[in-house]
Enzyme design. Structure first.
Site, PDB file in Angstrom:
ATOM      1  N   SER A  16       0.989  -1.056   0.207  1.00 28.32           N
ATOM      2  CA  SER A  16       0.017  -0.161  -0.194  1.00 28.32           C
ATOM      3  C   SER A  16       0.739   1.520   0.082  1.00 28.32           C
ATOM      4  O   SER A  16       2.499   0.693  -0.148  1.00 28.32           O
ATOM      5  CB  SER A  16      -1.219  -0.332   0.880  1.00 28.32           C
ATOM      6  OG  SER A  16       0.021  -0.083   2.577  1.00 28.32           O
ATOM      7  N   LYS A  20      -1.700   5.068  -5.324  1.00 25.56           N
ATOM      8  CA  LYS A  20      -2.605   4.852  -6.222  1.00 25.56           C
ATOM      9  C   LYS A  20      -4.063   5.839  -6.518  1.00 25.56           C
ATOM     10  O   LYS A  20      -4.147   5.975  -7.249  1.00 25.56           O
ATOM     11  CB  LYS A  20      -3.854   3.837  -5.866  1.00 25.56           C
ATOM     12  CG  LYS A  20      -4.309   3.159  -7.197  1.00 25.56           C
ATOM     13  CD  LYS A  20      -3.888   0.944  -6.114  1.00 25.56           C
ATOM     14  CE  LYS A  20      -4.678   1.308  -4.465  1.00 25.56           C
ATOM     15  NZ  LYS A  20      -5.780   1.100  -4.730  1.00 25.56           N
ATOM     16  N   LYS A 189      14.314  -4.828  -9.659  1.00 23.56           N
ATOM     17  CA  LYS A 189      13.812  -6.172  -9.343  1.00 23.56           C
ATOM     18  C   LYS A 189      12.180  -5.655  -9.738  1.00 23.56           C
ATOM     19  O   LYS A 189      11.384  -4.969  -9.309  1.00 23.56           O
ATOM     20  CB  LYS A 189      14.013  -6.474  -8.250  1.00 23.56           C
ATOM     21  CG  LYS A 189      15.163  -7.401  -7.608  1.00 23.56           C
ATOM     22  CD  LYS A 189      15.921  -7.910  -8.723  1.00 23.56           C
ATOM     23  CE  LYS A 189      17.278  -8.279  -8.238  1.00 23.56           C
ATOM     24  NZ  LYS A 189      17.588  -9.357  -8.617  1.00 23.56           N
ATOM     25  N   THR A 193       6.305  -6.684  -9.536  1.00 25.18           N
ATOM     26  CA  THR A 193       5.725  -6.844 -10.208  1.00 25.18           C
ATOM     27  C   THR A 193       4.493  -8.282 -11.293  1.00 25.18           C
ATOM     28  O   THR A 193       3.101  -8.330 -11.263  1.00 25.18           O
ATOM     29  CB  THR A 193       5.836  -5.749 -11.172  1.00 25.18           C
ATOM     30  OG1 THR A 193       6.749  -4.660 -10.718  1.00 25.18           O
ATOM     31  CG2 THR A 193       4.813  -5.450 -12.082  1.00 25.18           C
ATOM     32  N   CYS A 382     -12.587  25.368  13.180  1.00 26.42           N
ATOM     33  CA  CYS A 382     -13.538  24.450  13.521  1.00 26.42           C
ATOM     34  C   CYS A 382     -12.879  24.589  15.294  1.00 26.42           C
ATOM     35  O   CYS A 382     -13.312  25.278  16.529  1.00 26.42           O
ATOM     36  CB  CYS A 382     -14.036  22.971  12.750  1.00 26.42           C
ATOM     37  SG  CYS A 382     -15.105  22.201  13.069  1.00 26.42           S
ATOM     38  N   LEU A 383     -12.390  23.572  14.902  1.00 21.49           N
ATOM     39  CA  LEU A 383     -12.162  23.524  17.137  1.00 21.49           C
ATOM     40  C   LEU A 383     -11.091  24.331  17.029  1.00 21.49           C
ATOM     41  O   LEU A 383     -11.369  25.289  18.245  1.00 21.49           O
ATOM     42  CB  LEU A 383     -11.537  21.865  17.403  1.00 21.49           C
ATOM     43  CG  LEU A 383     -11.681  22.049  18.522  1.00 21.49           C
ATOM     44  CD1 LEU A 383     -12.152  20.702  18.897  1.00 21.49           C
ATOM     45  CD2 LEU A 383      -9.707  21.453  18.762  1.00 21.49           C
ATOM     46  N   HIS A 519     -14.735  24.353   7.045  1.00 17.67           N
ATOM     47  CA  HIS A 519     -12.890  23.917   6.806  1.00 17.67           C
ATOM     48  C   HIS A 519     -13.074  23.735   5.030  1.00 17.67           C
ATOM     49  O   HIS A 519     -12.833  23.686   4.329  1.00 17.67           O
ATOM     50  CB  HIS A 519     -12.768  22.034   6.664  1.00 17.67           C
ATOM     51  CG  HIS A 519     -13.443  21.776   8.367  1.00 17.67           C
ATOM     52  ND1 HIS A 519     -12.068  21.019   8.823  1.00 17.67           N
ATOM     53  CD2 HIS A 519     -14.137  21.193   8.888  1.00 17.67           C
ATOM     54  CE1 HIS A 519     -12.240  20.931   9.363  1.00 17.67           C
ATOM     55  NE2 HIS A 519     -13.561  20.608  10.096  1.00 17.67           N
ATOM     56  N   GLU A 521      -9.951  23.627   3.912  1.00 15.70           N
ATOM     57  CA  GLU A 521      -9.095  23.065   3.441  1.00 15.70           C
ATOM     58  C   GLU A 521      -9.296  22.110   2.500  1.00 15.70           C
ATOM     59  O   GLU A 521      -8.748  22.023   1.590  1.00 15.70           O
ATOM     60  CB  GLU A 521      -7.770  22.444   4.476  1.00 15.70           C
ATOM     61  CG  GLU A 521      -8.636  21.921   5.202  1.00 15.70           C
ATOM     62  CD  GLU A 521      -9.496  21.840   6.224  1.00 15.70           C
ATOM     63  OE1 GLU A 521      -9.500  23.190   6.928  1.00 15.70           O
ATOM     64  OE2 GLU A 521      -9.613  21.047   7.413  1.00 15.70           O
TER      65      GLU A 521
HETATM   66  N1  GLN Z   1     -15.498  19.047  17.951  1.00 15.10           N
HETATM   67  C1  GLN Z   1     -15.513  19.393  17.854  1.00 15.10           C
HETATM   68  C2  GLN Z   1     -17.492  19.189  17.413  1.00 15.10           C
HETATM   69  O1  GLN Z   1     -17.508  18.731  17.276  1.00 15.10           O
HETATM   70  C3  GLN Z   1     -14.588  20.364  16.312  1.00 15.10           C
HETATM   71  C4  GLN Z   1     -14.988  19.275  15.059  1.00 15.10           C
HETATM   72  C5  GLN Z   1     -13.832  20.290  14.341  1.00 15.10           C
HETATM   73  O2  GLN Z   1     -12.408  20.185  14.391  1.00 15.10           O
HETATM   74  N2  GLN Z   1     -14.641  19.245  12.304  1.00 15.10           N
HETATM   75  O3  GLN Z   1     -17.842  20.490  16.873  1.00 15.10           O
END
Ligand code: GLN
Length: 548
Positions: A16, A20, A189, A193, A382-383, A519, A521
């Site tokens: 792994s 992939k 080698k 494969t 978030c957190l 988020h 990102e």
């Molecule tokens: N634990 C927090 C919540 O559930 C933040 C979650 C997170 O950071 N994605 O709200």
């Protein structure tokens, strides 16, 4: 003639972590650059219904799509490398497949028949593959796991059958293997494969193209040997040499003739690939003129895979500023008010990412305090936003016991709490949650709109009034404390359109201090760096200059 969708199945052999997911994403990028409409799917052999409840330590990041599906992190690669919009039909697990078959069985759909792996499970798998056809020209399906695993057998059997039904001119099997260099022998080698392909052929699948992961270019003699033993043409053996950065992979595959071969074997006629954007990107990435150090203060710092999208988004933010982003992972469990300075020493920006559970939360609060008081650019996700609000409430607004009910269910000041009822934009219904709700499927998940307030860090970054970002959390900012925090200087720069939910907070008297409930990102792409990451890195660069 009716539109004919073509299918490419990507399997992996030997071991792994050969890449992939990246290989599948790169194939998709190349085909897209030829003007084809592509989509991708990942079939995962594990039994969890989705990866939502899996520990990022074991399985890496949980990626979230617009429609709120918690998916494997490879879906993130797919979205970053292409313009495909992915969702619930782009990731299936063994658990999801069985769940659906068992539900049908209970409902009586199989009318007294014996429900079996073949044909019921394999039929279900084939139906899942077909359900994403839409208007795509090419569907690329990656099979998780490694050839030889017991778990992936039903998937392999299903894709074997698939070619019989869809027609051999419409289906291609691409197999990724390893060609290691053995120092003592002084040569590469091919045996691993050969064995891997033998295994694949023993279950009825003859790969059409082999992608050979290696640390050097494979010469024609080696390719000829692999071709002979594996029953493919020499031009169907593709070298996948290790690269400095992942965004070079599509170009390297192209140089090896991969996209040409694919369209030839699938009888597709396309224009020449438009690869200039990829070339420009790689050139930029390989010539970044400056660098900044960002401290990422979190819990899963040992396994880089658990912050995959975050690391990519920071990298994209750097590219947008012609600068390399050096990451300094700090385990928040070790951070205290006294040592924050030492632990985070040398950082030009501080980021507290998302996370779950109590562990390391105190260290994160100390980190925020350090960033706020030392005026170091700060980004809380978030957190990370939750701890930013808690720190501000405690140390600026004087709400001494402010906390999130996630960490202290009995706190007298639940500044972050579990909202019992809220209006859900997606389903247009009132959602209810209790602390007893099941762990799977009770989060606010996926894309939600957010209204931005002018003259804020957020508005400056996005340069628009309404945005959409992806969520994955249970707890929310408690509006009962909003006025008090605003009076003390905190700015609420983003809310849900009805203003019921607080989505972004900022501290204006600071170079850049922003916490967001979502988020960002998950939506950053190398060619479209996310505005928040771009501006966070820009402020870190500025901080570095001012410091010098
Ligand atoms: N634990 C927090 C919540 O559930 C933040 C979650 C997170 O950071 N994605 O709200």
């Amino acid at each position: 003639m009716a539109h004919q969708t073509k299918y490419i199945f990507v399997t992996g052999g030997v071991l792994s972590s050969l890449g992939k997911g990246l290989a599948s994403a790169s194939i998709a990028a190349l085909l897209e650059s030829r003007g084809l409409r592509v989509t991708l799917q990942k079939l995962d052999p594990y039994i969890n219904v989705d990866p939502g409840t899996m520990n990022p330590f074991q399985h890496g990041e949980v990626f979230v799509t617009d429609d709120g599906t918690e998916t494997d992190l490879d879906i993130g690669h797919y979205e970053r490398f292409t313009s495909a919009h992915l969702g619930k039909n782009n990731n299936f697990t063994t658990g999801k497949i069985y769940h659906s078959v068992i539900t049908k069985e209970r409902r009586g759909d199989y009318l007294g028949g014996t429900v079996q792996v073949i044909p019921h499970i394999t039929d279900e798998i084939k139906a899942c593959i077909k359900c994403i056809e839409h208007d795509a020209d090419v569907v690329i399906v990656e099979i998780g796991g490694t050839i030889g695993d017991i778990e992936s057998l039903p998937f392999l059997e299903a894709i074997r059958q698939f070619r019989l039904e869809a027609g051999k001119e419409n289906v291609l099997y691409v197999h990724l293997t390893l060609v290691p260099y053995i120092g003592t022998a002084g040569e590469v080698k091919t045996k691993p494969t050969q064995h891997s392909v033998k295994e694949l052929r023993s279950i009825g699948i003859q790969p059409n193209i082999l992608i050979c992961r290696t640390d050097r270019s494979l010469d024609n003699d080696i390719k000829r040997k692999i071709a002979l033993f594996c029953n493919v043409g020499i031009d169907e053996v593709i070298t996948a040499k290790d690269t400095k950065n992942i965004y070079e992979v599509p170009l390297n595959f192209h140089d090896e003739g991969l996209d040409n071969k694919i369209v030839e074997l699938l009888f597709m006629w396309t224009g020449a690939p438009q690869l200039q954007p990829w070339k420009d990107l790689v050139k930029k990435v390989n010539h970044l003129s400056s660098s900044v150090t960002i401290a990422v203060v979190g819990k899963y710092t040992d396994l880089k895979e658990s912050y995959k999208s975050l690391n990519e988004a920071l990298f994209h933010g750097g590219v947008a500023n012609d600068c390399k982003v050096l990451l300094k992972y700090v385990d928040s469990e070790n951070v205290t008010e006294e040592n924050a300075h030492e632990m985070i020493d040398g950082a030009d920006g501080i980021l507290v990412p998302g996370g779950f559970g109590n562990r390391g939360v105190f260290g994160k609060i100390c980190t925020v305090q350090y960033a706020r008081t030392e005026k170091i650019p700060f980004f809380g996700i978030c957190l990370g936003m939750h701890v930013a609000v808690i720190e501000f409430a405690r140390n600026v607004a004087g709400i001494e016991h402010a906390h999130s009910t996630e960490f202290d269910p009995n706190t007298p000041d639940p500044i972050i709490y579990l909202m019992r009822e809220w209006y859900d934009e997606k389903t247009k219904t009132i959602q209810k949650r209790t602390s007893l709700s099941e762990k799977g499927g009770t989060m606010r998940l996926g894309a939600y709109s957010c209204k931005l307030i002018p003259d804020t860090f957020a508005h400056k970054a996005y340069d628009t009034d309404m945005i959409s970002e992806r969520h994955r959390h249970r707890y929310e900012f408690n509006k009962n404390y909003q006025k008090k925090l605003q009076d003390c200087g905190m700015v609420i720069s983003g809310t849900s359109p009805d203003e019921a939910l607080v989505e972004i907070v900022e501290i204006p008297d600071h170079p850049w201090f922003l916490g967001c409930q979502f988020h960002p990102e998950f939506k950053s792409k190398p060619m479209q760096p996310h505005p928040l990451f771009r501006n966070f890195i820009a402020s870190a660069l500025q901080y570095q200059t001012d410091k010098a």
